[in-house]
Every structure is written in C-alpha cells, then in structure tokens.
Design a protein around this motif. Structure first.
Motif, PDB file in Angstrom:
ATOM      1  N   PRO A   1       9.137   9.157   6.236  1.00 27.37           N
ATOM      2  CA  PRO A   1       8.890   7.747   6.501  1.00 27.37           C
ATOM      3  C   PRO A   1       7.896   7.492   7.679  1.00 27.37           C
ATOM      4  O   PRO A   1       7.113   6.563   7.310  1.00 27.37           O
ATOM      5  CB  PRO A   1      10.277   7.052   6.981  1.00 27.37           C
ATOM      6  CG  PRO A   1      11.009   8.262   7.356  1.00 27.37           C
ATOM      7  CD  PRO A   1      10.333   9.383   6.415  1.00 27.37           C
ATOM      8  N   ASN A   2       7.746   8.404   8.293  1.00 27.24           N
ATOM      9  CA  ASN A   2       6.586   8.187   9.568  1.00 27.24           C
ATOM     10  C   ASN A   2       5.293   8.420   9.052  1.00 27.24           C
ATOM     11  O   ASN A   2       4.153   7.848   9.564  1.00 27.24           O
ATOM     12  CB  ASN A   2       7.136   9.213  10.784  1.00 27.24           C
ATOM     13  CG  ASN A   2       8.335   9.078  11.252  1.00 27.24           C
ATOM     14  OD1 ASN A   2       8.779   7.648  11.496  1.00 27.24           O
ATOM     15  ND2 ASN A   2       9.189   9.963  11.634  1.00 27.24           N
ATOM     16  N   THR A   3       4.948   9.385   8.079  1.00 28.15           N
ATOM     17  CA  THR A   3       3.623   9.653   7.782  1.00 28.15           C
ATOM     18  C   THR A   3       3.392   9.284   6.235  1.00 28.15           C
ATOM     19  O   THR A   3       2.232   9.327   5.869  1.00 28.15           O
ATOM     20  CB  THR A   3       3.568  11.242   8.011  1.00 28.15           C
ATOM     21  OG1 THR A   3       4.242  11.961   6.922  1.00 28.15           O
ATOM     22  CG2 THR A   3       3.453  11.643   9.262  1.00 28.15           C
ATOM     23  N   ASN A   4       4.467   8.875   5.440  1.00 25.16           N
ATOM     24  CA  ASN A   4       4.202   8.502   4.105  1.00 25.16           C
ATOM     25  C   ASN A   4       3.611   9.733   3.501  1.00 25.16           C
ATOM     26  O   ASN A   4       2.888   9.458   2.654  1.00 25.16           O
ATOM     27  CB  ASN A   4       3.559   7.217   3.957  1.00 25.16           C
ATOM     28  CG  ASN A   4       3.600   6.582   2.344  1.00 25.16           C
ATOM     29  OD1 ASN A   4       4.326   6.623   1.915  1.00 25.16           O
ATOM     30  ND2 ASN A   4       2.375   6.325   1.953  1.00 25.16           N
ATOM     31  N   SER A   5       4.148  10.919   3.589  1.00 26.86           N
ATOM     32  CA  SER A   5       3.843  12.167   2.919  1.00 26.86           C
ATOM     33  C   SER A   5       4.855  12.995   2.453  1.00 26.86           C
ATOM     34  O   SER A   5       6.111  12.558   2.995  1.00 26.86           O
ATOM     35  CB  SER A   5       3.035  12.812   3.991  1.00 26.86           C
ATOM     36  OG  SER A   5       3.617  13.333   4.949  1.00 26.86           O
ATOM     37  N   ILE A   6       4.393  13.694   1.369  1.00 23.79           N
ATOM     38  CA  ILE A   6       5.618  14.625   1.016  1.00 23.79           C
ATOM     39  C   ILE A   6       5.172  16.219   1.220  1.00 23.79           C
ATOM     40  O   ILE A   6       4.118  16.582   1.068  1.00 23.79           O
ATOM     41  CB  ILE A   6       5.379  14.500  -0.688  1.00 23.79           C
ATOM     42  CG1 ILE A   6       5.766  13.116  -1.143  1.00 23.79           C
ATOM     43  CG2 ILE A   6       6.305  15.247  -1.450  1.00 23.79           C
ATOM     44  CD1 ILE A   6       5.451  12.681  -2.684  1.00 23.79           C
TER      45      ILE A   6
END
Length: 387
Positions: free
Chosen positions: A269-274
């Motif tokens: 949720p902090n970087t919107n990354s997978i």
C-alpha cells in the motif's frame, strides 16, 4: 604639419554610416531575390517507409536487487571458550565443512559421567530384575504375599525408568560434545567471523553467516497500474515459472537466463507495487548480494502489429499527444495523430491512427512542417518499417 592637423580633424563617421547602410540594403535585396516568386527552395530529402503488420513480442524490464538464495546465521549451541576458527572468511565452503571449535573439556567430562550413570542404572535394573523374577515365582507358589509382589514390580518399573533417564542424559551429553564442533549447515560463502578466538561464547551467539548465492535470487517490483500486471506472464508460481533474462554490468550487456518463480499475494500500500522474485544460475559467483540489476520479461505477443521506428514519432497538436508524418502519392506530408501501444523490440506499436501500407517519414522530422512536399531519400527507394 598643418595638413596633418587638418586630416586629424576630418570626421569619418558619416562615411562609415553610409557604407554600413548600403551593405544592409544590398543584403536585403539579395534576400528578397532569393525568396522571390519562381525561385523555390528544394524539398527536404527524408527517409520514407511503408507501414506493415508483423508479429512482435512485448518485453518489459524491471529493476531489482540480488539476494542470497539462502542465508543462514551460524550460532553457538553450547557455551565455552572459542578455541579455533577453521575456515577462510569470504571463501566458499561445502556443507558440513568445519568452521569453529569450542573447548569441549567440560562437555566430555559430562558425557563420561552420563555414561557411568547409565551403567549404574543398568546394574541396578539387573538386580531388581532378578529380585522380581524370584518374587514372581514365589507368588505363583503362594509363598510370597501380594504386597511383596507389588513392591517388586514397582521396583522393577522404577529401575527401568531410571535406565531410560540415564540413556537420555547420555544422549544429551553426547549432543553437547558434538555441538562444540561447529560445521557449515549449508554450502555457500562464509562471512566474516563476529567473535575472535579466545573469547567466551554463549548459547545463541552469532559466530558468522553463510550465504548460498548459486543460484542467486532477484527481488523486483512492478507497479500495480502496469497494464500487464494481471497477465499470466507476470503471475509466476511454483508450478508456473516464467522465463526471464537478468541484465547486469555497467551497460547491461551481460545476460543470464533464469525464471520468475514467485509473486506476492498482496499489493504494497505504500508504493502501490507488486513484489516478484526471480532465480538465476550463478556458478562463478559473479553476482553478489545487494547488486542492482534489471530483469527482462516477455509479457505479451502480438500477431499483427503496426510498428514504426521511434524516430518517426513527433508531438501532436494536443499536449501529450503523438503524431507521424504520412506521405501521399504526390509526396506531400500530413501531420497524422496516432495512439501509441506498447514498445516492442522491433519498434513502437501503433494502436490506432495508421493503416498497413501507408507511407510515413521515419527520420529528419525537425526540418518538416505539415503540407509541404518532400523527396524520398536515395532516389525514392522505400523500405518496410520492419527490423
């Protein structure tokens, strides 16, 4: 003398001004003559290509960081004085390679005591066993009482339990002796020692670390907004590895073929990354942990894509839009807006705005403007937009 003084008083500035004015007028007349009707500038010579549809593979490149495939802390499991270090720091070690030795004298003594206690317990058991055999015989003949039989049986069971306790203590003592010899739990690169020889170590103290880097893993991320984030090519798993290429070196020219084998279930949720993980062979230990690398993955394949070189693209009329210069049969160019698709190894995919067979200018756009006539490069020879 008088004539010299007279010449020095003559002001030449009016004559100089007249000369400059005449030069400017002559230049302006020449410029008008060059741009006069009937004297046209030659058309710009530019490369022109015909657009064709081809099959292309879409690749994406992700940034990542290398990590050891396994990382194990080597810790003391018994307390004592560290007597020796048997390995070279920073060198590769095999599994079970000796690393450290802790003073084993107190543990050998404890083992000998446990062995003696076991022998004593076994001797006591033999005595109780013989007594039980006699009481059991006498009881069957009606000579021994119930209490004598019960007492003999209880003594036998206690002696048997005592032997088991002695055996367990002997095993524990032997384990402690073995723990004074600390061997490599895995194969890998042995790190720097954290305790010098001669120091007292306690249970749990870290002595060194071993990192297994062949194969080596790469942790990488992709944005959750990536249009291919939900494609099967970016959803690896234990039973669905995805082929990948690791690129490293100062210019990214060094390559290692491997695969992606893991994808995080949740989005950060902090970087919107997978987060994804790749695994790559590293037999020469060329790659070390914590190196920044890139990983290239084929994420899609298009069977009939319109491709143009990047040099054919220019800015469209609207801010942020793109366009190309299309060429008609009279070699007149038109600024044609296009919608871009993904980038491929063969060039830029055009999503809409062009059709197969249309001619476009592929380079030299800086000297062009809409609705002018151009001359094809190399006497009009054209080539398909295909690499």
């Amino acid at each position: 003398m008088a004539s010299a003084q007279l010449r020095s008083k003559i002001d030449i500035r009016p004559a100089l001004t007249l000369l400059i004015t005449a030069s400017l007028m002559l230049g302006a007349m020449n410029a008008r003559a060059e741009t006069a009707p009937g004297k046209k500038m030659p058309p710009p010579i530019v490369p022109i290509e015909s657009v064709k549809t081809i099959s292309v593979t879409i690749h994406q490149t992700f940034s990542g960081v290398t990590q050891a495939e396994r990382q194990v802390d080597v810790r003391a499991q018994v307390s004592g004085i560290l007597k020796t270090r048997a390995y070279v720091e920073g060198q590769k070690v095999d599994k079970d390679t000796p690393l450290f030795v802790i003073d084993d004298k107190p543990y050998v003594a404890a083992l000998n005591e446990a062995i003696a206690n076991q022998s004593s317990a076994e001797a006591a058991l033999n005595s109780v066993q013989r007594n039980w055999n006699r009481i059991k015989t006498l009881f069957s003949k009606g000579v021994a009482s119930d209490k004598e039989r019960d007492d003999a049986q209880s003594a036998l069971e206690m002696a048997q339990a005592a032997v088991k306790v002695a055996q367990a203590k002997r095993v524990a003592a032997k384990i402690n002796v073995d723990y004074t010899r600390i061997n490599a739990p895995i194969a890998g690169i042995a790190g720097r020692r954290t305790v010098a020889v001669g120091n007292l170590v306690n249970v749990g103290d870290k002595l060194t670390q071993i990192e297994a880097i062949d194969p080596i893993q790469v942790i990488l991320t992709t944005s959750a907004d990536n249009p291919y984030a939900d494609s099967p090519e970016l959803k690896p798993g234990p039973n669905h590895p995805i082929p990948a290429t690791l690129l490293y070196g100062t210019d990214g020219s060094k390559r290692v073929e491997g695969q992606l084998n893991y994808r995080a279930v949740s989005i950060d949720p902090n970087t919107n990354s997978i987060t994804l993980r790749g695994i790559f062979p590293n037999p020469d230990q060329t790659l070390q942990p914590n190196e920044y690398v890139r990983v290239n993955v084929a994420v899609d394949k298009l069977d009939a894509a319109l491709i143009v070189p990047q040099t054919a693209l220019t800015s469209g009329i609207r801010p942020g839009s793109h366009a190309v210069y299309t060429v008609d049969s009279q070699n007149k160019i038109t600024l044609t807006p296009v919608e871009l698709g993904p980038m491929s190894d063969q060039g830029q995919v055009i999503k809409s705005g062009l059709s197969a067979g249309q001619r476009i200018v592929t380079d030299g756009l800086v000297k062009l403007r809409p609705d002018i006539v151009v001359e094809p490069y190399k006497g009009g020879k054209e080539k398909a937009v295909k690499k």
